[in-house]
Motif scaffolding. Structure first.
Motif, PDB file in Angstrom:
ATOM      1  N   PHE A 142      58.034   5.607 -67.007  1.00 37.14           N
ATOM      2  CA  PHE A 142      56.572   5.351 -66.857  1.00 37.14           C
ATOM      3  C   PHE A 142      56.313   6.238 -65.354  1.00 37.14           C
ATOM      4  N   THR A 143      55.052   6.791 -65.397  1.00 37.85           N
ATOM      5  CA  THR A 143      54.597   7.255 -64.269  1.00 37.85           C
ATOM      6  C   THR A 143      52.978   6.895 -64.014  1.00 37.85           C
ATOM      7  N   ILE A 144      52.813   6.377 -62.780  1.00 34.90           N
ATOM      8  CA  ILE A 144      51.365   6.144 -62.411  1.00 34.90           C
ATOM      9  C   ILE A 144      51.039   7.296 -61.653  1.00 34.90           C
ATOM     10  N   SER A 145      49.733   7.594 -61.762  1.00 32.90           N
ATOM     11  CA  SER A 145      48.930   8.662 -61.067  1.00 32.90           C
ATOM     12  C   SER A 145      47.414   8.227 -60.991  1.00 32.90           C
ATOM     13  N   ARG A 146      47.031   9.177 -60.109  1.00 35.48           N
ATOM     14  CA  ARG A 146      45.547   8.936 -59.586  1.00 35.48           C
ATOM     15  C   ARG A 146      44.696  10.217 -59.968  1.00 35.48           C
ATOM     16  N   ASP A 147      43.600  10.249 -60.276  1.00 40.73           N
ATOM     17  CA  ASP A 147      42.662  11.328 -60.249  1.00 40.73           C
ATOM     18  C   ASP A 147      41.405  10.915 -59.640  1.00 40.73           C
ATOM     19  N   SER A 148      41.255  10.940 -58.335  1.00 43.88           N
ATOM     20  CA  SER A 148      40.214  10.408 -57.683  1.00 43.88           C
ATOM     21  C   SER A 148      38.672  11.098 -58.126  1.00 43.88           C
ATOM     22  N   ALA A 149      38.693  12.466 -58.373  1.00 43.54           N
ATOM     23  CA  ALA A 149      37.468  13.141 -58.775  1.00 43.54           C
ATOM     24  C   ALA A 149      37.097  12.476 -60.139  1.00 43.54           C
ATOM     25  N   ASN A 156      33.604   4.327 -57.094  1.00 36.75           N
ATOM     26  CA  ASN A 156      34.648   5.040 -56.668  1.00 36.75           C
ATOM     27  C   ASN A 156      35.837   4.634 -56.486  1.00 36.75           C
ATOM     28  N   ILE A 157      36.801   4.958 -56.897  1.00 33.63           N
ATOM     29  CA  ILE A 157      38.278   4.157 -56.652  1.00 33.63           C
ATOM     30  C   ILE A 157      38.589   4.151 -55.380  1.00 33.63           C
ATOM     31  N   GLY A 158      37.834   4.965 -54.416  1.00 36.62           N
ATOM     32  CA  GLY A 158      38.234   4.903 -52.833  1.00 36.62           C
ATOM     33  C   GLY A 158      37.911   3.696 -52.467  1.00 36.62           C
TER      34      GLY A 158
END
Length: 124
Positions: free
Chosen positions: A71-78, A27-29
């Motif tokens: 560039f764009t950084i983003s996250r998809d926690s799911a 889990n990236i949390g």
């Protein structure tokens, strides 16, 4: 154990786009910070972008990188995944791109994990 796996690299022409993904086995949390770094032979691994657990984002401040705005950084926690959307790619973006995760610890203690990298080649 923690594994970070990068995908999405490849060969693209200048001006093209790629989206890199970094899938975490955990889990990236668990990470207070995740990010993308890049490295070319003979050079030090350099920051591209990071995203913190509070969604604070930083981009490379090296003038030659000209990352911000492209560039764009983003996250998809799911999906336990972070992304790096790279647009208007330039030959100088050619590098091995690595995913980093910094795991939370007690106090200021941290453990840093790295993926094995994905190669990006920008060439005409």
């Amino acid at each position: 154990q923690v594994q970070l796996v990068e995908t999405g690299g490849g060969v693209v022409q200048p001006g093209g786009s790629l989206r890199l993904a970094c899938l975490s086995s955990v889990n990236i949390g668990r990470f207070s910070l995740m990010g993308w770094y890049r490295q070319v032979p003979g050079k030090e691994r350099a920051l591209v972008a990071t995203i913190a657990s509070d969604d604070t984002i930083t981009y490379s401040i090296n003038p030659s990188d000209t990352v911000k705005g492209r560039f764009t950084i983003s996250r998809d926690s799911a999906k336990n995944t972070i992304y790096l959307q790279m647009n208007n790619l330039k030959p100088e973006d050619t590098a091995d791109y690595y995913c980093k995760g910094v795991a939370r610890g007690k106090g200021w203690a941290t453990t840093t994990y790295w993926g094995l990298g994905t190669q990006v080649t920008v060439s005409s």
